[in-house]
Design a protein around this motif. Structure first.
Motif, PDB file in Angstrom:
ATOM      1  N   ILE A  94       0.838  -1.190   0.000  1.00 16.06           N
ATOM      2  CA  ILE A  94       0.000   0.000   0.000  1.00 16.06           C
ATOM      3  C   ILE A  94       0.877   1.245   0.000  1.00 16.06           C
ATOM      4  O   ILE A  94       2.001   1.226   0.512  1.00 16.06           O
ATOM      5  CB  ILE A  94      -0.978   0.028   1.193  1.00 16.06           C
ATOM      6  N   ILE A  95       0.348   2.314  -0.583  1.00 21.15           N
ATOM      7  CA  ILE A  95       1.074   3.580  -0.660  1.00 21.15           C
ATOM      8  C   ILE A  95       0.249   4.636   0.065  1.00 21.15           C
ATOM      9  O   ILE A  95      -0.936   4.824  -0.233  1.00 21.15           O
ATOM     10  CB  ILE A  95       1.304   3.997  -2.125  1.00 21.15           C
ATOM     11  N   ASN A  96       0.892   5.333   1.002  1.00 19.04           N
ATOM     12  CA  ASN A  96       0.242   6.432   1.702  1.00 19.04           C
ATOM     13  C   ASN A  96       0.040   7.559   0.697  1.00 19.04           C
ATOM     14  O   ASN A  96       0.999   8.045   0.089  1.00 19.04           O
ATOM     15  CB  ASN A  96       1.101   6.895   2.874  1.00 19.04           C
ATOM     16  N   CYS A  97      -1.200   7.976   0.467  1.00 22.35           N
ATOM     17  CA  CYS A  97      -1.510   8.983  -0.547  1.00 22.35           C
ATOM     18  C   CYS A  97      -0.924  10.352  -0.208  1.00 22.35           C
ATOM     19  O   CYS A  97      -0.666  11.155  -1.110  1.00 22.35           O
ATOM     20  CB  CYS A  97      -3.022   9.093  -0.743  1.00 22.35           C
ATOM     21  N   ASP A  98      -0.677  10.648   1.056  1.00 21.95           N
ATOM     22  CA  ASP A  98      -0.125  11.946   1.448  1.00 21.95           C
ATOM     23  C   ASP A  98       1.396  11.982   1.371  1.00 21.95           C
ATOM     24  O   ASP A  98       1.975  12.972   0.931  1.00 21.95           O
ATOM     25  CB  ASP A  98      -0.569  12.303   2.874  1.00 21.95           C
ATOM     26  N   THR A  99       2.052  10.908   1.786  1.00 20.52           N
ATOM     27  CA  THR A  99       3.513  10.920   1.883  1.00 20.52           C
ATOM     28  C   THR A  99       4.195  10.103   0.786  1.00 20.52           C
ATOM     29  O   THR A  99       5.424  10.128   0.694  1.00 20.52           O
ATOM     30  CB  THR A  99       3.965  10.354   3.240  1.00 20.52           C
ATOM     31  N   ASP A 100       3.442   9.365  -0.018  1.00 16.26           N
ATOM     32  CA  ASP A 100       3.977   8.452  -1.033  1.00 16.26           C
ATOM     33  C   ASP A 100       4.864   7.356  -0.438  1.00 16.26           C
ATOM     34  O   ASP A 100       5.642   6.726  -1.151  1.00 16.26           O
ATOM     35  CB  ASP A 100       4.748   9.206  -2.128  1.00 16.26           C
ATOM     36  N   GLU A 101       4.747   7.135   0.852  1.00 17.81           N
ATOM     37  CA  GLU A 101       5.505   6.074   1.513  1.00 17.81           C
ATOM     38  C   GLU A 101       4.829   4.741   1.218  1.00 17.81           C
ATOM     39  O   GLU A 101       3.622   4.595   1.391  1.00 17.81           O
ATOM     40  CB  GLU A 101       5.547   6.321   3.017  1.00 17.81           C
ATOM     41  N   GLU A 102       5.623   3.763   0.766  1.00 18.39           N
ATOM     42  CA  GLU A 102       5.074   2.440   0.454  1.00 18.39           C
ATOM     43  C   GLU A 102       5.450   1.464   1.554  1.00 18.39           C
ATOM     44  O   GLU A 102       6.564   1.481   2.067  1.00 18.39           O
ATOM     45  CB  GLU A 102       5.611   1.932  -0.881  1.00 18.39           C
ATOM     46  N   VAL A 103       4.493   0.625   1.918  1.00 16.61           N
ATOM     47  CA  VAL A 103       4.731  -0.402   2.926  1.00 16.61           C
ATOM     48  C   VAL A 103       4.008  -1.665   2.485  1.00 16.61           C
ATOM     49  O   VAL A 103       2.999  -1.608   1.781  1.00 16.61           O
ATOM     50  CB  VAL A 103       4.284   0.071   4.331  1.00 16.61           C
ATOM     51  N   GLN A 104       4.565  -2.808   2.888  1.00 16.99           N
ATOM     52  CA  GLN A 104       3.990  -4.096   2.505  1.00 16.99           C
ATOM     53  C   GLN A 104       3.619  -4.845   3.776  1.00 16.99           C
ATOM     54  O   GLN A 104       4.418  -4.932   4.712  1.00 16.99           O
ATOM     55  CB  GLN A 104       5.020  -4.884   1.698  1.00 16.99           C
ATOM     56  N   TYR A 105       2.391  -5.383   3.820  1.00 16.14           N
ATOM     57  CA  TYR A 105       1.914  -6.130   4.974  1.00 16.14           C
ATOM     58  C   TYR A 105       1.370  -7.477   4.534  1.00 16.14           C
ATOM     59  O   TYR A 105       0.759  -7.590   3.481  1.00 16.14           O
ATOM     60  CB  TYR A 105       0.768  -5.396   5.684  1.00 16.14           C
ATOM     61  N   LYS A 106       1.563  -8.467   5.397  1.00 13.07           N
ATOM     62  CA  LYS A 106       0.892  -9.749   5.228  1.00 13.07           C
ATOM     63  C   LYS A 106      -0.196  -9.801   6.291  1.00 13.07           C
ATOM     64  O   LYS A 106       0.055  -9.504   7.457  1.00 13.07           O
ATOM     65  CB  LYS A 106       1.847 -10.927   5.401  1.00 13.07           C
TER      66      LYS A 106
END
Length: 158
Positions: A94-106
């Motif tokens: 997922i990508i944070n729409c405000d910060t463009d930070e991407e993170v992956q979760y299971k």
């Protein structure tokens, strides 16, 4: 009786821990109690009291694990057809729409959750917001600081 979702890996980890507790830890603490008893007066024997406390912890953990395993609903994600939707056991970027930070979760069961390893509980606010959504969807997650928008970048059935 309520069933709790769990991945195959989570079930195996609990079974391995249970085996370790029953075959290694329990006999070790029983031996420590027997050895401490040989030292005489049990009222002032710190080794005995420490071993009894450890035994109580081990027995409690064994009961806890057996209870979890008896109420587990093990879900094998590999047997579920890949639909592109976020489901229990899938890995989602997922990508944070405000910060463009991407993170992956299971998305895993409650007992398997480990935020340091990017494994989030199915009952967490992020997972609840993601379940059923597809790649490209925008989801709003309510966090204590307010609402955060995420875009689902990728869904993997691993």
């Amino acid at each position: 009786m309520q069933k709790y979702p769990m991945t195959k890996e989570g079930e195996q980890a609990l079974r391995d821990e249970l085996q370790q507790l029953k075959s290694v830890e329990r006999p070790k603490v029983i031996e420590a109690i027997a050895e401490a008893r040989e030292h005489g007066d049990l009222k002032e024997n710190a080794e005995y009291h420490a071993a009894r406390e450890q035994q109580g912890f081990i027995e409690g953990r064994i009961q806890d694990i057996e209870g979890k395993l008896s109420n587990a609903q093990v879900i094998d994600i590999t047997s579920i057809p890949h639909t592109g939707k976020v489901l229990f056991g899938t890995t989602v970027s997922i990508i944070n729409c405000d910060t463009d930070e991407e993170v992956q979760y299971k998305i895993v069961g409650d007992d398997e959750a480990d935020i340091k390893n990017n494994r989030i509980s199915i009952s967490s606010p992020i997972a609840r917001a993601l379940i059923g959504k597809e790649e490209g969807d925008i989801v709003v997650v309510q966090v204590p600081a307010g609402a955060v928008e995420y875009e689902i970048d990728q869904v993997q059935h691993v």
